[in-house]
Design a protein around this motif. Sequence first.
Motif, PDB file in Angstrom:
ATOM      1  N   GLN A 364      44.801  14.304  15.744  1.00  0.00           N
ATOM      2  CA  GLN A 364      45.519  13.161  15.188  1.00  0.00           C
ATOM      3  C   GLN A 364      45.843  13.349  13.715  1.00  0.00           C
ATOM      4  OE1 GLN A 364      43.316   9.401  14.992  1.00  0.00           O
ATOM      5  NE2 GLN A 364      45.151   8.351  15.765  1.00  0.00           N
ATOM      6  N   SER A 365      44.912  13.925  12.948  1.00  0.00           N
ATOM      7  CA  SER A 365      45.138  14.048  11.511  1.00  0.00           C
ATOM      8  C   SER A 365      44.403  15.245  10.941  1.00  0.00           C
ATOM      9  CB  SER A 365      44.674  12.777  10.793  1.00  0.00           C
ATOM     10  OG  SER A 365      43.273  12.606  10.930  1.00  0.00           O
ATOM     11  N   THR A 376      40.643  15.586  12.628  1.00  0.00           N
ATOM     12  CA  THR A 376      40.196  14.465  13.460  1.00  0.00           C
ATOM     13  C   THR A 376      41.030  14.407  14.727  1.00  0.00           C
ATOM     14  OG1 THR A 376      39.617  13.225  11.462  1.00  0.00           O
ATOM     15  CG2 THR A 376      39.760  11.984  13.530  1.00  0.00           C
ATOM     16  N   THR A 377      40.354  14.338  15.878  1.00  0.00           N
ATOM     17  CA  THR A 377      41.052  14.252  17.159  1.00  0.00           C
ATOM     18  C   THR A 377      41.304  12.791  17.509  1.00  0.00           C
ATOM     19  OG1 THR A 377      38.961  14.264  18.378  1.00  0.00           O
ATOM     20  CG2 THR A 377      39.982  16.396  17.932  1.00  0.00           C
ATOM     21  N   THR A 378      42.077  12.563  18.569  1.00  0.00           N
ATOM     22  CA  THR A 378      42.466  11.201  18.940  1.00  0.00           C
ATOM     23  C   THR A 378      41.289  10.356  19.404  1.00  0.00           C
ATOM     24  OG1 THR A 378      43.051  12.046  21.146  1.00  0.00           O
ATOM     25  CG2 THR A 378      44.834  11.809  19.525  1.00  0.00           C
ATOM     26  N   ASP A 379      40.187  10.987  19.815  1.00  0.00           N
ATOM     27  CA  ASP A 379      39.008  10.215  20.224  1.00  0.00           C
ATOM     28  C   ASP A 379      38.058   9.955  19.062  1.00  0.00           C
ATOM     29  OD1 ASP A 379      37.845  12.666  19.785  1.00  0.00           O
ATOM     30  OD2 ASP A 379      37.122  12.949  21.841  1.00  0.00           O
ATOM     31  N   ILE A 402      51.108  15.009  13.991  1.00  0.00           N
ATOM     32  CA  ILE A 402      49.864  15.179  13.243  1.00  0.00           C
ATOM     33  C   ILE A 402      50.079  14.631  11.829  1.00  0.00           C
ATOM     34  CG2 ILE A 402      48.215  16.838  12.310  1.00  0.00           C
ATOM     35  CD1 ILE A 402      48.848  18.675  14.629  1.00  0.00           C
ATOM     36  N   GLN A 403      49.169  13.784  11.389  1.00  0.00           N
ATOM     37  CA  GLN A 403      49.252  13.195  10.050  1.00  0.00           C
ATOM     38  C   GLN A 403      48.498  14.076   9.054  1.00  0.00           C
ATOM     39  OE1 GLN A 403      51.158  10.423   9.536  1.00  0.00           O
ATOM     40  NE2 GLN A 403      51.647  10.683  11.718  1.00  0.00           N
ATOM     41  N   TRP A 527      53.178  17.324  24.784  1.00  0.00           N
ATOM     42  CA  TRP A 527      52.553  18.245  23.841  1.00  0.00           C
ATOM     43  C   TRP A 527      53.371  19.518  23.631  1.00  0.00           C
ATOM     44  CZ3 TRP A 527      49.448  15.317  21.498  1.00  0.00           C
ATOM     45  CH2 TRP A 527      48.682  14.364  22.176  1.00  0.00           C
TER      46      TRP A 527
END
Length: 585
Positions: A364-365, A376-379, A402-403, A527
Amino acid sequence: MLLIFTLRTSNLEVISGVNLPPPPPWAVASVDLNLSWFFLRRRKRPRRRRMRMKMVQCTKPECRKWRQLTKEIQLTPQIAKTYRCGMKPNTAVKKCIPHIIVRGLVRIRCVQEVERILYFMTRKGLINTGVLSVGPDQHLLPKDYHNKSVIIIGAGPAGLAAARQLHNFGIKVTVLEAKDRIGGRVWDDKSFTGVTVGRGAQIVNGCVNNPVALMCEQLGISMHKFGERCDLIQEGGRITDPTIDKRMDFHFNALLDVVSEWRKDKTQLQDVPLGEKIEEIYKAFIKESGIQFSELEEQVLQFHLSNLEYACGSNLHQVSARSWDHNEFFAQFAGDHTLLTPGYSVILEKLAEGLDIRLRSPVQSIDYSGDEVQVTTTDGTACPAQKVLVTVPLALLQKGAIQFNPPLSDKKMKAINSLGAGIIEKIALQFPYRFWDGKVQGADFFGHVPPSASKRGLFAVFYDMDPQKQHSVLMSVIAGEAVAAVRNLEDKQVLQQCMATLRELFKEQEVPDPTKYFVTRWSTDPWIQMAYSFVKTGGSGNKQAFSTNCYRGIFEWCSRSKQDRSILNRICLDAAFFCIPNGKV
């Protein structure tokens, strides 16, 4: 004077010489031989006699294949007599020292420098690369590297190749993959009887200096060389006269030559779409020459334009007229185009052996504001590391999947947005028998002449996926405007259109219904969302636009297009960012 000597792996020996110029960067080494160049000062000595060779033959009785070498590499007769392809052992200091052929006190200095030179060449990916595996106590670089950690985002060819190399260096590597499988845009379908069909990549475009060819040698995988014959079949079943094909191919290349002349004095702001420029030049040619092409000749020209759209991965009205062939300015892979019959997955599975790969872990970021990178992953799982290599498809970077904290600089975003995310789709069909054999007479592929410009790119070429001609599987591609035309159709509807085309091409005979088929949907895969990249209208084909300076900034980015697949020292085969917090590489 320059002393040039190469190091031996397996049964290759060291050679020496004087007064030779350094080779260009693209010819530093013939990677399938693990040969490399070094330069040291020495006293002038008489030249050793050498024979200059362009080809060398494997000495294995069961092989006896000839391998093409770059002209800068000179071999002694002894090496030519002992060369064996498919060499797997790592180049090590203890193996090299006994084979340094240097007389006098300078030999002592050469022995002292061997280890440092080997480390340098290993870091550059010139030796000890590919699918080679090393034991836990046999890392390729000194212990200073072993306390480093890298997170790689994406388990496609780029991510896995980089992970394997860094793992062999002794660096701690963790791979995060969003999908439930490795491979990315490599996805082999093995459900067809007797044949592996790649839903993504499967064709190798040029084997000389290609790291894929090196890995095939290391694994003992043979590739099928494509033949040159490609009959163009019209709807109605007639095979096009080869003289018409040659004539229109000449005019097609002449159009591109005029584009090349036009762009010489054009700036990036003066760029126009390639499709628009080709149409303008074509109309001017017809008006000035008075030549009138027949309807069939116009259709054959559309076939060649569809092949260009397949190569670019896009409608020509989105491609830069200035930089559509930007890869021509860089070192390229040469030689034969081949079909990797067992599929790329064989290579990727070997690259992935022993690696820490975490599937279903979309990122995610990325926070690189501190001393360490936080991924950091989405979970919500946070993964720290010293560096991070991002190998997600270009389309995802452009859409901000991705941030980044802090946000990427304008310079890097401009580099990302100067490229387009190209799309092609594939369809593969298995039949009860090989109905096409009698007409195409054993050719590896045959072409479909589009009846009109609006049908261009829809099943333009059909590939025979079994070089042994025993199984009945055809594969075709959908490119250009045709991709949008089928995007909202169901798989059965795409199949019906493909079968209608085949029945037109083989109208004189019965074409059976397929027993199995697939239609790819790369454009809608959350993806992936692309095939390969191209330079957009107004974008830059300059190499500097595709890679930022990793010694001054935080990221290094490498573009991936169908033609330019290996910028990151033969490690990455895809779009990639390299994060370097608070320091240099």
